[in-house]
Design an enzyme around this catalytic site. Structure first.
Site, PDB file in Angstrom:
ATOM      1  N   HIS A  98       0.794  -1.224   0.000  1.00 19.27           N
ATOM      2  CA  HIS A  98       0.000   0.000   0.000  1.00 19.27           C
ATOM      3  C   HIS A  98       0.835   1.287   0.000  1.00 19.27           C
ATOM      4  O   HIS A  98       0.271   2.379  -0.136  1.00 19.27           O
ATOM      5  CB  HIS A  98      -0.997  -0.004   1.174  1.00 19.27           C
ATOM      6  CG  HIS A  98      -2.329   0.588   0.825  1.00 19.27           C
ATOM      7  ND1 HIS A  98      -3.481   0.293   1.502  1.00 19.27           N
ATOM      8  CD2 HIS A  98      -2.691   1.476  -0.136  1.00 19.27           C
ATOM      9  CE1 HIS A  98      -4.493   0.974   0.970  1.00 19.27           C
ATOM     10  NE2 HIS A  98      -4.031   1.697  -0.029  1.00 19.27           N
ATOM     11  N   ASP A 125     -10.127  -0.756   3.227  1.00 16.26           N
ATOM     12  CA  ASP A 125      -8.975  -1.349   3.925  1.00 16.26           C
ATOM     13  C   ASP A 125      -9.402  -1.825   5.317  1.00 16.26           C
ATOM     14  O   ASP A 125     -10.216  -1.170   5.975  1.00 16.26           O
ATOM     15  CB  ASP A 125      -7.886  -0.260   4.054  1.00 16.26           C
ATOM     16  CG  ASP A 125      -6.488  -0.804   4.304  1.00 16.26           C
ATOM     17  OD1 ASP A 125      -6.357  -1.815   5.017  1.00 16.26           O
ATOM     18  OD2 ASP A 125      -5.543  -0.200   3.785  1.00 16.26           O
ATOM     19  N   HIS A 127      -7.310  -1.743   7.598  1.00 15.57           N
ATOM     20  CA  HIS A 127      -6.485  -0.871   8.435  1.00 15.57           C
ATOM     21  C   HIS A 127      -6.724   0.595   8.074  1.00 15.57           C
ATOM     22  O   HIS A 127      -7.286   0.890   7.024  1.00 15.57           O
ATOM     23  CB  HIS A 127      -5.007  -1.199   8.233  1.00 15.57           C
ATOM     24  CG  HIS A 127      -4.694  -2.660   8.362  1.00 15.57           C
ATOM     25  ND1 HIS A 127      -4.737  -3.518   7.277  1.00 15.57           N
ATOM     26  CD2 HIS A 127      -4.367  -3.410   9.433  1.00 15.57           C
ATOM     27  CE1 HIS A 127      -4.436  -4.734   7.689  1.00 15.57           C
ATOM     28  NE2 HIS A 127      -4.211  -4.710   8.989  1.00 15.57           N
ATOM     29  N   ASP A 129      -4.087   2.827   7.991  1.00  8.48           N
ATOM     30  CA  ASP A 129      -2.852   3.314   7.354  1.00  8.48           C
ATOM     31  C   ASP A 129      -2.613   4.774   7.697  1.00  8.48           C
ATOM     32  O   ASP A 129      -2.123   5.550   6.876  1.00  8.48           O
ATOM     33  CB  ASP A 129      -2.899   3.097   5.827  1.00  8.48           C
ATOM     34  CG  ASP A 129      -2.956   1.615   5.464  1.00  8.48           C
ATOM     35  OD1 ASP A 129      -2.756   0.767   6.359  1.00  8.48           O
ATOM     36  OD2 ASP A 129      -3.214   1.302   4.279  1.00  8.48           O
ATOM     37  N   HIS A 142       3.792   0.782   4.810  1.00  6.72           N
ATOM     38  CA  HIS A 142       2.447   0.650   4.218  1.00  6.72           C
ATOM     39  C   HIS A 142       1.354   1.029   5.226  1.00  6.72           C
ATOM     40  O   HIS A 142       0.211   1.225   4.816  1.00  6.72           O
ATOM     41  CB  HIS A 142       2.212  -0.763   3.638  1.00  6.72           C
ATOM     42  CG  HIS A 142       2.029  -1.838   4.659  1.00  6.72           C
ATOM     43  ND1 HIS A 142       1.361  -3.009   4.391  1.00  6.72           N
ATOM     44  CD2 HIS A 142       2.426  -1.930   5.943  1.00  6.72           C
ATOM     45  CE1 HIS A 142       1.360  -3.781   5.471  1.00  6.72           C
ATOM     46  NE2 HIS A 142       2.001  -3.153   6.410  1.00  6.72           N
ATOM     47  N   ASP A 229      -7.299  -1.881  -0.862  1.00  2.73           N
ATOM     48  CA  ASP A 229      -6.408  -2.831  -0.190  1.00  2.73           C
ATOM     49  C   ASP A 229      -7.186  -4.137  -0.095  1.00  2.73           C
ATOM     50  O   ASP A 229      -8.284  -4.181   0.476  1.00  2.73           O
ATOM     51  CB  ASP A 229      -6.064  -2.284   1.209  1.00  2.73           C
ATOM     52  CG  ASP A 229      -5.097  -3.170   1.986  1.00  2.73           C
ATOM     53  OD1 ASP A 229      -5.131  -4.404   1.818  1.00  2.73           O
ATOM     54  OD2 ASP A 229      -4.326  -2.611   2.789  1.00  2.73           O
ATOM     55  N   ASP A 231      -7.006  -6.579   1.686  1.00  3.07           N
ATOM     56  CA  ASP A 231      -7.367  -7.076   3.024  1.00  3.07           C
ATOM     57  C   ASP A 231      -8.654  -6.445   3.556  1.00  3.07           C
ATOM     58  O   ASP A 231      -9.129  -6.805   4.640  1.00  3.07           O
ATOM     59  CB  ASP A 231      -6.210  -6.929   4.018  1.00  3.07           C
ATOM     60  CG  ASP A 231      -5.858  -5.495   4.402  1.00  3.07           C
ATOM     61  OD1 ASP A 231      -6.748  -4.620   4.410  1.00  3.07           O
ATOM     62  OD2 ASP A 231      -4.679  -5.259   4.717  1.00  3.07           O
ATOM     63  N   GLU A 274      -1.685  -4.811  -2.008  1.00  2.00           N
ATOM     64  CA  GLU A 274      -1.486  -5.799  -0.937  1.00  2.00           C
ATOM     65  C   GLU A 274      -1.810  -7.234  -1.349  1.00  2.00           C
ATOM     66  O   GLU A 274      -1.764  -8.137  -0.501  1.00  2.00           O
ATOM     67  CB  GLU A 274      -2.269  -5.415   0.338  1.00  2.00           C
ATOM     68  CG  GLU A 274      -1.845  -4.067   0.958  1.00  2.00           C
ATOM     69  CD  GLU A 274      -0.569  -4.130   1.800  1.00  2.00           C
ATOM     70  OE1 GLU A 274      -0.228  -5.221   2.291  1.00  2.00           O
ATOM     71  OE2 GLU A 274       0.097  -3.075   1.928  1.00  2.00           O
TER      72      GLU A 274
HETATM   73  C1  DIR Z   1      -0.321  -1.670  11.283  1.00  2.00           C
HETATM   74  C2  DIR Z   1      -0.779  -2.571  10.148  1.00  2.00           C
HETATM   75  N1  DIR Z   1      -1.322  -0.677  11.606  1.00  2.00           N
HETATM   76  C3  DIR Z   1       1.006  -0.997  10.951  1.00  2.00           C
HETATM   77  N2  DIR Z   1      -0.973  -1.841   8.985  1.00  2.00           N
HETATM   78  C4  DIR Z   1      -1.251  -2.355   7.748  1.00  2.00           C
HETATM   79  O1  DIR Z   1       1.950  -1.717  10.662  1.00  2.00           O
HETATM   80  O2  DIR Z   1       1.087   0.218  10.980  1.00  2.00           O
HETATM   81  N3  DIR Z   1      -1.349  -3.577   7.440  1.00  2.00           N
HETATM   82  N4  DIR Z   1      -1.412  -1.520   6.744  1.00  2.00           N
HETATM   83  O3  DIR Z   1      -1.735  -4.031   6.245  1.00  2.00           O
HETATM   84 MN    MN Z   2      -3.588  -0.678   3.465  1.00  3.07          MN
HETATM   85 MN    MN Z   3      -4.727  -3.251   5.069  1.00  4.46          MN
HETATM   86 MN    MN Z   4      -1.861  -4.443   4.610  1.00  7.81          MN
END
Ligand code: DIR
Ligand code: MN
Ligand code: MN
Ligand code: MN
Length: 312
Positions: A98, A125, A127, A129, A142, A229, A231, A274
């Site tokens: 990402h 997503d 998450h 991000d 990411h 994304d 996921d 992703e």
């Molecule tokens: C978690 C996971 N919040 C981090 N983030 C993501 O690593 O900052 N996983 N984007 O796909």
């Molecule tokens: Mn993402």
């Molecule tokens: Mn994600």
């Molecule tokens: Mn991810």
């Protein structure tokens, strides 16, 4: 009705290697053929490379893994994405993790701003991000792309002297969130970032919530970038992802979102990120992603009339 495909085989933004195979898997799953069957002219620009890029001289932040490599990708993607957008084609950016969006969204924001249109971003997503080098637990970049794009500090040298076109946090819609870190959440609250989490999807359904996003874009004659994304989907339908989180969107919810976005006519560019073919089950996730892109570009079961998807 021209679509441009641009691959960015990048995987240093995540902890799990393998998303660099994403563009190849999406092509193998028949992305171009499907779009052509929907009457688009498809130009595939192949995969970008950063092998020849010279590094900048800024000091990498402390907690940002593989900063130099991501910086190369961000600069190359931002320039190339902008050039491709100028040709009038609708770009689909094939990831890659990402961090791709730091370049692609910057490019599209710059492109539309020049034309007096504001770029809105829909971030599908699990998450948010929305980490910065300050808030991150993992140092994986990411997890920082949305924050970077909204102009949060900490990665200011990423684009060097290239133009940075930040997205107003008010133009960002996070959708499908179910994993947000503590400090990340505090920063988002301070910035009043809009988030549709899975509970809201359960309570109100995706149709109502997506229409709300679309209405906001239309109300200010904006253009929407969809950053998808993989996921965002439930791991049952999309196992080929490094950071699966249970409780994601179903196959049908995801298709309905794409159909509504198609009907809206406001989508001007897309990221697919992703996807990790190394973890996939015989191309299942790649195929699902391609099917969803089909719905986003007008694939439907019957000949139900829908508005044109041309950007006015
Ligand atoms: C978690 C996971 N919040 C981090 N983030 C993501 O690593 O900052 N996983 N984007 O796909
Ligand atoms: Mn993402
Ligand atoms: Mn994600
Ligand atoms: Mn991810």
């Amino acid at each position: 009705r021209r679509i441009a495909l641009l691959g960015a085989p990048i995987d240093m933004g995540a902890s799990q290697r393998g998303t660099l195979m994403g563009p190849a898997a999406l092509r193998t799953a028949g992305l171009a053929t499907l779009l052509e069957s929907l009457d688009f002219e498809v130009v595939d620009y192949g995969d970008l490379s950063v092998a020849e890029v010279r590094d900048l001289a800024d000091t990498p932040p402390e907690k940002a893994n593989h900063y130099r490599e991501i910086q190369r990708w961000t600069r190359v993607l931002s320039r190339r994405g902008y050039e491709i957008a100028q040709t009038g084609a609708l770009p689909i950016f094939l990831g890659g993790d990402h961090t791709l969006s730091m370049g692609s969204v910057n490019a599209m924001a710059r492109h539309w701003r020049q034309r007096g249109r504001e770029l809105f971003v829909l971030w599908l997503d699990a998450h948010a991000d929305y980490n910065t080098p300050e808030t991150t637990i993992t140092a994986n970049m990411h997890g920082m792309s949305a924050a970077f794009l909204c102009g949060e500090p900490g990665l200011d040298g990423l684009l060097g002297d290239d133009p940075r076109a930040s997205v107003n946090p008010d133009k960002l819609d996070l959708f499908g969130a179910r994993s947000i870190d503590k400090l990340e959440k505090e920063l988002m609250r301070a910035r009043r970032i809009r988030v549709v989490d899975m509970r809201q999807i359960d309570e109100f359904g995706v149709a109502v919530l997506i229409r709300r996003v679309v209405e906001r874009v239309k109300a200010s004659n904006g253009v929407l970038h969809v950053s998808f994304d993989v996921d965002f989907l439930d791991p049952c339908v999309a196992p080929g992802v490094g950071t699966t989180v249970p409780g994601g969107a179903t196959y049908r919810e995801a298709h309905l979102i794409m159909e509504l976005l198609h009907d809206s006519g406001v989508v001007g560019s897309v990221d697919i990120v992703e996807l990790n073919p190394f973890l996939d089950e015989r191309g299942r996730t790649a195929r699902t992603a391609v099917e969803l892109i089909g719905s986003l570009f007008g694939q439907q079961v019957t000949d139900r009339p829908t508005p044109s998807n041309a950007i006015a």
